[in-house]
Design a protein around this motif. Structure first.
Motif, PDB file in Angstrom:
ATOM      1  N   UNK A  56       0.831  -1.202   0.000  1.00 40.88           N
ATOM      2  CA  UNK A  56       0.000   0.000   0.000  1.00 40.88           C
ATOM      3  C   UNK A  56       0.867   1.255   0.000  1.00 40.88           C
ATOM      4  N   UNK A  57       2.012   1.184   0.653  1.00 43.48           N
ATOM      5  CA  UNK A  57       2.927   2.325   0.694  1.00 43.48           C
ATOM      6  C   UNK A  57       3.325   2.734  -0.716  1.00 43.48           C
ATOM      7  N   UNK A  58       3.702   1.771  -1.520  1.00 44.67           N
ATOM      8  CA  UNK A  58       4.087   2.051  -2.900  1.00 44.67           C
ATOM      9  C   UNK A  58       2.923   2.653  -3.686  1.00 44.67           C
ATOM     10  N   UNK A  59       1.746   2.078  -3.483  1.00 45.12           N
ATOM     11  CA  UNK A  59       0.545   2.560  -4.169  1.00 45.12           C
ATOM     12  C   UNK A  59       0.236   3.997  -3.757  1.00 45.12           C
ATOM     13  N   UNK A  60       0.248   4.290  -2.469  1.00 46.10           N
ATOM     14  CA  UNK A  60      -0.055   5.632  -1.975  1.00 46.10           C
ATOM     15  C   UNK A  60       0.959   6.653  -2.486  1.00 46.10           C
ATOM     16  N   UNK A  61       2.230   6.304  -2.456  1.00 46.00           N
ATOM     17  CA  UNK A  61       3.251   7.233  -2.917  1.00 46.00           C
ATOM     18  C   UNK A  61       3.131   7.501  -4.420  1.00 46.00           C
ATOM     19  N   UNK A  62       2.792   6.494  -5.179  1.00 45.52           N
ATOM     20  CA  UNK A  62       2.598   6.655  -6.622  1.00 45.52           C
ATOM     21  C   UNK A  62       1.400   7.589  -6.880  1.00 45.52           C
ATOM     22  N   UNK A  63       0.305   7.353  -6.147  1.00 44.32           N
ATOM     23  CA  UNK A  63      -0.881   8.189  -6.304  1.00 44.32           C
ATOM     24  C   UNK A  63      -0.595   9.636  -5.897  1.00 44.32           C
ATOM     25  N   UNK A  64       0.114   9.797  -4.790  1.00 38.93           N
ATOM     26  CA  UNK A  64       0.442  11.150  -4.334  1.00 38.93           C
ATOM     27  C   UNK A  64       1.321  11.875  -5.343  1.00 38.93           C
ATOM     28  N   UNK A  65       2.259  11.175  -5.936  1.00 40.79           N
ATOM     29  CA  UNK A  65       3.116  11.785  -6.954  1.00 40.79           C
ATOM     30  C   UNK A  65       2.280  12.373  -8.088  1.00 40.79           C
ATOM     31  N   UNK A  66       1.342  11.588  -8.585  1.00 39.01           N
ATOM     32  CA  UNK A  66       0.479  12.054  -9.671  1.00 39.01           C
ATOM     33  C   UNK A  66      -0.389  13.228  -9.223  1.00 39.01           C
ATOM     34  N   UNK A  67      -0.913  13.128  -8.012  1.00 39.94           N
ATOM     35  CA  UNK A  67      -1.767  14.203  -7.512  1.00 39.94           C
ATOM     36  C   UNK A  67      -0.982  15.490  -7.288  1.00 39.94           C
ATOM     37  N   UNK A  68       0.257  15.378  -6.843  1.00 41.91           N
ATOM     38  CA  UNK A  68       1.084  16.568  -6.653  1.00 41.91           C
ATOM     39  C   UNK A  68       1.360  17.253  -7.994  1.00 41.91           C
ATOM     40  N   UNK A  69       1.532  16.466  -9.042  1.00 41.48           N
ATOM     41  CA  UNK A  69       1.717  17.046 -10.375  1.00 41.48           C
ATOM     42  C   UNK A  69       0.461  17.801 -10.811  1.00 41.48           C
TER      43      UNK A  69
END
Length: 76
Positions: A56-69
């Motif tokens: 889940x950590x990997x998933x959350x960080x990936x999602x946050x990266x996209x959202x920050x963009x």
């Protein structure tokens, strides 16, 4: 002022008014997208504070990266 100059001035005024209306509509659209993006970021951050495993950590960080963009694009 001659007729051609007056016509040109009127055309420029109309063009400016049209452009400002489009800019306002785009700003409103960006504001809505910004709010939506920030809400999604908060939702994921809340999940992260509740605890999670490595997958889940990997998933959350990936999602946050996209959202920050998206946040940078729509909110700045």
């Amino acid at each position: 002022m001659s007729g051609s100059k007056r016509s040109l001035a009127m055309a420029l005024c109309c063009l400016c008014l049209l452009m400002s209306g489009n800019a306002y509509a785009e700003k409103s659209k960006n504001e809505k997208q910004c709010q939506k993006t920030r809400a999604s970021i908060e939702k994921i951050q809340k999940k992260m504070r509740a605890g999670y495993d490595l997958k889940k950590s990997e998933k959350y960080h990936r999602q946050l990266n996209e959202l920050y963009k998206k946040e940078f694009k729509h909110c700045m």
